[in-house]
Design a protein around this motif. Structure first.
Motif, PDB file in Angstrom:
ATOM      1  N   GLN A   1       0.788  -1.098  -0.041  1.00 32.34           N
ATOM      2  CA  GLN A   1       0.145   0.039  -0.127  1.00 32.34           C
ATOM      3  C   GLN A   1       0.792   1.294   0.048  1.00 32.34           C
ATOM      4  N   VAL A   2       0.506   2.243  -0.798  1.00 36.79           N
ATOM      5  CA  VAL A   2       1.337   3.346  -1.031  1.00 36.79           C
ATOM      6  C   VAL A   2       0.701   4.482   0.125  1.00 36.79           C
ATOM      7  N   GLN A   3       1.604   4.939   1.043  1.00 44.47           N
ATOM      8  CA  GLN A   3       1.069   5.765   1.887  1.00 44.47           C
ATOM      9  C   GLN A   3       2.010   6.078   2.852  1.00 44.47           C
ATOM     10  N   PHE A   4       2.020   7.446   3.594  1.00 46.00           N
ATOM     11  CA  PHE A   4       2.730   7.686   4.770  1.00 46.00           C
ATOM     12  C   PHE A   4       2.349   6.993   5.907  1.00 46.00           C
ATOM     13  N   VAL A   5       3.353   6.907   6.804  1.00 43.40           N
ATOM     14  CA  VAL A   5       3.032   6.327   8.290  1.00 43.40           C
ATOM     15  C   VAL A   5       3.580   7.530   9.209  1.00 43.40           C
ATOM     16  N   SER A  21       7.523  12.023  12.768  1.00 41.85           N
ATOM     17  CA  SER A  21       8.159  11.393  11.884  1.00 41.85           C
ATOM     18  C   SER A  21       7.212  10.776  10.788  1.00 41.85           C
ATOM     19  N   CYS A  22       7.611  11.025   9.319  1.00 41.65           N
ATOM     20  CA  CYS A  22       6.629  10.691   8.614  1.00 41.65           C
ATOM     21  C   CYS A  22       7.371   9.576   7.726  1.00 41.65           C
ATOM     22  N   ALA A  23       7.060   8.542   7.727  1.00 41.24           N
ATOM     23  CA  ALA A  23       7.869   7.378   6.909  1.00 41.24           C
ATOM     24  C   ALA A  23       7.002   7.131   5.597  1.00 41.24           C
ATOM     25  N   ALA A  92      -4.109  19.005  17.279  1.00 37.70           N
ATOM     26  CA  ALA A  92      -4.663  18.731  16.069  1.00 37.70           C
ATOM     27  C   ALA A  92      -4.273  17.256  15.496  1.00 37.70           C
ATOM     28  N   VAL A  93      -4.721  16.725  14.565  1.00 34.63           N
ATOM     29  CA  VAL A  93      -4.231  15.484  13.964  1.00 34.63           C
ATOM     30  C   VAL A  93      -3.139  15.912  12.937  1.00 34.63           C
ATOM     31  N   TYR A  94      -2.049  15.619  13.050  1.00 38.45           N
ATOM     32  CA  TYR A  94      -0.712  16.094  11.870  1.00 38.45           C
ATOM     33  C   TYR A  94      -0.586  14.822  11.078  1.00 38.45           C
ATOM     34  N   TYR A  95      -0.583  15.369   9.653  1.00 37.94           N
ATOM     35  CA  TYR A  95      -0.596  14.570   8.316  1.00 37.94           C
ATOM     36  C   TYR A  95       0.549  15.026   7.698  1.00 37.94           C
ATOM     37  N   CYS A  96       1.216  13.947   6.877  1.00 31.63           N
ATOM     38  CA  CYS A  96       1.904  14.621   5.811  1.00 31.63           C
ATOM     39  C   CYS A  96       1.712  13.932   4.568  1.00 31.63           C
ATOM     40  N   GLY A  97       2.124  14.752   3.479  1.00 31.39           N
ATOM     41  CA  GLY A  97       1.664  14.271   1.973  1.00 31.39           C
ATOM     42  C   GLY A  97       2.580  14.607   1.383  1.00 31.39           C
ATOM     43  N   ALA A  98       2.706  13.876   0.098  1.00 35.30           N
ATOM     44  CA  ALA A  98       3.686  14.124  -1.224  1.00 35.30           C
ATOM     45  C   ALA A  98       3.030  15.064  -2.103  1.00 35.30           C
ATOM     46  N   ASN A  99       3.595  15.994  -2.669  1.00 36.79           N
ATOM     47  CA  ASN A  99       3.282  16.685  -3.772  1.00 36.79           C
ATOM     48  C   ASN A  99       3.794  16.018  -5.007  1.00 36.79           C
ATOM     49  N   LEU A 100       2.913  15.254  -5.891  1.00 35.96           N
ATOM     50  CA  LEU A 100       3.313  14.471  -6.654  1.00 35.96           C
ATOM     51  C   LEU A 100       3.645  14.784  -7.974  1.00 35.96           C
ATOM     52  N   MET A 101       3.149  16.347  -8.220  1.00 37.99           N
ATOM     53  CA  MET A 101       3.552  17.058  -9.326  1.00 37.99           C
ATOM     54  C   MET A 101       4.835  18.032  -9.307  1.00 37.99           C
ATOM     55  N   ARG A 102       5.255  18.154  -8.017  1.00 38.78           N
ATOM     56  CA  ARG A 102       6.125  18.835  -7.955  1.00 38.78           C
ATOM     57  C   ARG A 102       7.309  18.698  -6.749  1.00 38.78           C
ATOM     58  N   SER A 103       8.550  18.974  -7.198  1.00 43.79           N
ATOM     59  CA  SER A 103       9.696  18.726  -6.207  1.00 43.79           C
ATOM     60  C   SER A 103       9.981  20.050  -5.622  1.00 43.79           C
ATOM     61  N   GLN A 104       9.603  21.153  -5.745  1.00 45.11           N
ATOM     62  CA  GLN A 104       9.780  22.559  -4.849  1.00 45.11           C
ATOM     63  C   GLN A 104       8.397  22.547  -4.147  1.00 45.11           C
ATOM     64  N   CYS A 105       8.514  23.295  -3.103  1.00 39.59           N
ATOM     65  CA  CYS A 105       7.233  23.670  -2.334  1.00 39.59           C
ATOM     66  C   CYS A 105       6.514  24.974  -3.062  1.00 39.59           C
ATOM     67  N   THR A 106       5.230  24.860  -3.035  1.00 41.01           N
ATOM     68  CA  THR A 106       4.377  25.989  -3.519  1.00 41.01           C
ATOM     69  C   THR A 106       3.626  26.654  -2.397  1.00 41.01           C
ATOM     70  N   GLY A 118      -1.153   9.551   5.163  1.00 36.16           N
ATOM     71  CA  GLY A 118      -1.567   8.349   6.242  1.00 36.16           C
ATOM     72  C   GLY A 118      -2.574   8.463   7.145  1.00 36.16           C
ATOM     73  N   GLN A 119      -2.713   7.946   8.023  1.00 37.03           N
ATOM     74  CA  GLN A 119      -3.615   7.964   9.240  1.00 37.03           C
ATOM     75  C   GLN A 119      -3.405   9.359  10.201  1.00 37.03           C
ATOM     76  N   GLY A 120      -2.414   9.847   9.916  1.00 36.47           N
ATOM     77  CA  GLY A 120      -1.983  11.089  10.863  1.00 36.47           C
ATOM     78  C   GLY A 120      -1.441  10.452  12.408  1.00 36.47           C
ATOM     79  N   THR A 121      -1.017  11.571  13.080  1.00 37.01           N
ATOM     80  CA  THR A 121      -0.760  11.602  14.439  1.00 37.01           C
ATOM     81  C   THR A 121      -1.212  12.458  15.240  1.00 37.01           C
ATOM     82  N   GLN A 122      -1.696  11.824  16.186  1.00 32.93           N
ATOM     83  CA  GLN A 122      -2.499  13.230  17.332  1.00 32.93           C
ATOM     84  C   GLN A 122      -1.634  13.865  18.057  1.00 32.93           C
TER      85      GLN A 122
END
Length: 127
Positions: A1-5, A21-23, A92-106, A118-122
């Motif tokens: 499964q493709v996701q962050f943990v 951490s975001c693996a 809050a619940v903290y999540y990470c995500g990947a910007n699949l279209m960009r290598s730089q932050c917008t 992912g499921q996030g971390t509280q």
């Protein structure tokens, strides 16, 4: 499964620190800008910080500048968020995500531009 943990959340007193951490699981994050977001109950997911694919540039929301740092270890396929001087309103619940279209932050960070959530971390900031 493709996701962050996501991990590292917990209960902390105001003024305290946590390191999240975001693996990446099932994919390599070498090519993507990675963003941290948070979502409080009843609120929209908001961007907190972002790091470019090679770690050379970072972005922070005004509310966390000077208190949060972001880093990544592409060998370990993991991104980190160091949070200092935490405030009650940052619960809050903290999540990470990947910007699949960009290598730089917008900026501003838009949650719809990110994927592999992912499921996030509280994180609870309370005395």
């Amino acid at each position: 499964q493709v996701q962050f943990v996501e991990s590292g959340g917990g209960l902390v007193q105001p003024g305290g620190s946590l390191r999240l951490s975001c693996a990446a699981s099932g994919f390599t994050l070498d090519y993507y800008a990675i963003g941290w977001f948070r979502q409080a109950p009843g609120m929209e997911r908001e961007g907190v910080s972002c790091i470019s694919s090679n770690g050379g540039s970072t972005y922070f929301a005004d509310s966390v500048k000077g208190r949060f740092t972001i880093s990544r270890d592409n060998v370990k396929n993991t991104v980190y968020l160091q949070m200092n001087s935490l405030k009650h309103e940052e619960t809050a619940v903290y999540y990470c995500g990947a910007n699949l279209m960009r290598s730089q932050c917008t900026t501003p960070q838009r949650a719809y531009e990110y994927d592999y959530w992912g499921q996030g971390t509280q994180v609870t900031v309370s005395s």
